[in-house]
Design a protein around this motif. Structure first.
Motif, PDB file in Angstrom:
ATOM      1  N   LEU A 105      45.316  43.892  39.540  1.00 58.56           N
ATOM      2  CA  LEU A 105      44.029  43.142  39.900  1.00 58.56           C
ATOM      3  C   LEU A 105      44.378  42.078  40.846  1.00 58.56           C
ATOM      4  N   PRO A 106      43.445  41.530  41.538  1.00 56.03           N
ATOM      5  CA  PRO A 106      43.467  40.210  42.339  1.00 56.03           C
ATOM      6  C   PRO A 106      43.684  39.207  41.281  1.00 56.03           C
ATOM      7  N   PHE A 107      44.189  37.973  41.600  1.00 56.19           N
ATOM      8  CA  PHE A 107      44.683  37.161  41.102  1.00 56.19           C
ATOM      9  C   PHE A 107      43.321  36.486  39.937  1.00 56.19           C
ATOM     10  N   THR A 108      42.392  36.285  40.751  1.00 51.36           N
ATOM     11  CA  THR A 108      41.406  35.719  40.277  1.00 51.36           C
ATOM     12  C   THR A 108      40.202  36.561  40.036  1.00 51.36           C
ATOM     13  N   SER A 109      40.427  37.753  39.826  1.00 51.51           N
ATOM     14  CA  SER A 109      39.273  38.948  39.740  1.00 51.51           C
ATOM     15  C   SER A 109      38.216  38.374  38.592  1.00 51.51           C
ATOM     16  N   SER A 110      36.814  38.491  38.859  1.00 52.12           N
ATOM     17  CA  SER A 110      36.006  38.053  38.069  1.00 52.12           C
ATOM     18  C   SER A 110      35.972  39.060  36.660  1.00 52.12           C
TER      19      SER A 110
ATOM     20  N   LEU B 231      39.073  33.333  34.355  1.00 53.33           N
ATOM     21  CA  LEU B 231      39.984  34.078  33.702  1.00 53.33           C
ATOM     22  C   LEU B 231      39.727  35.598  33.555  1.00 53.33           C
ATOM     23  N   GLY B 232      38.868  36.042  33.901  1.00 52.32           N
ATOM     24  CA  GLY B 232      38.334  37.380  33.929  1.00 52.32           C
ATOM     25  C   GLY B 232      38.236  37.712  32.463  1.00 52.32           C
TER      26      GLY B 232
END
Length: 134
Positions: free
Chosen positions: A30-35, A99-100
């Motif tokens: 995942l992207p680092f700050t994926s929602s 923080l997903g």
């Protein structure tokens, strides 16, 4: 501090550490700050990489505090988990979810915040720093 309080702090910190590390593992792509984070288990909390790092670092702080017998560090970890719980309340289901996390993260964060906080405060009280003796 009694050994049972110290053991409980260590166990709770290890639970948080395991959740954070598992979150890092499942959120690898995942992207680092994926929602939207990845679930640790089909019923468990979800994390993006940032969420996994935050939970791992906060749990490690609690573990260091428990092992070195520094209740202030354990209390700081409890505050960190409290902030994680607040983040879930504020951002869950929104486009911005740093923080997903999802609802199950709330229960994990609250349990660790309340548990570590109560143990650290009890430790301070029983060591004579928080109560006056007559």
């Amino acid at each position: 501090m009694t050994n049972s309080v110290r053991r409980a702090e260590i166990v709770l910190s290890i639970v948080g550490l395991a959740a954070g590390i598992a979150g890092l593992v499942v959120a690898t792509g995942l992207p680092f700050t994926s929602s939207k984070g990845e679930l640790v288990a089909s019923f468990g909390p979800s994390f993006n990489p940032l969420g996994g790092v935050v939970v791992t670092v906060v749990a490690a702080l609690g573990l260091v505090g428990a092992v070195t017998r520094k209740p202030l560090l354990v209390l700081a970890a409890a505050g960190g988990f409290g902030l994680c719980a607040l983040q879930v309340i504020v951002q869950f289901g929104r486009d911005t979810n740093w923080l997903g996390s999802r609802g199950s993260n709330l229960s994990l964060s609250l349990a660790l915040a309340v548990g570590l906080g109560a143990l650290a405060l009890m430790e301070r009280a029983t060591s004579g720093r928080g109560i006056t003796r007559s």
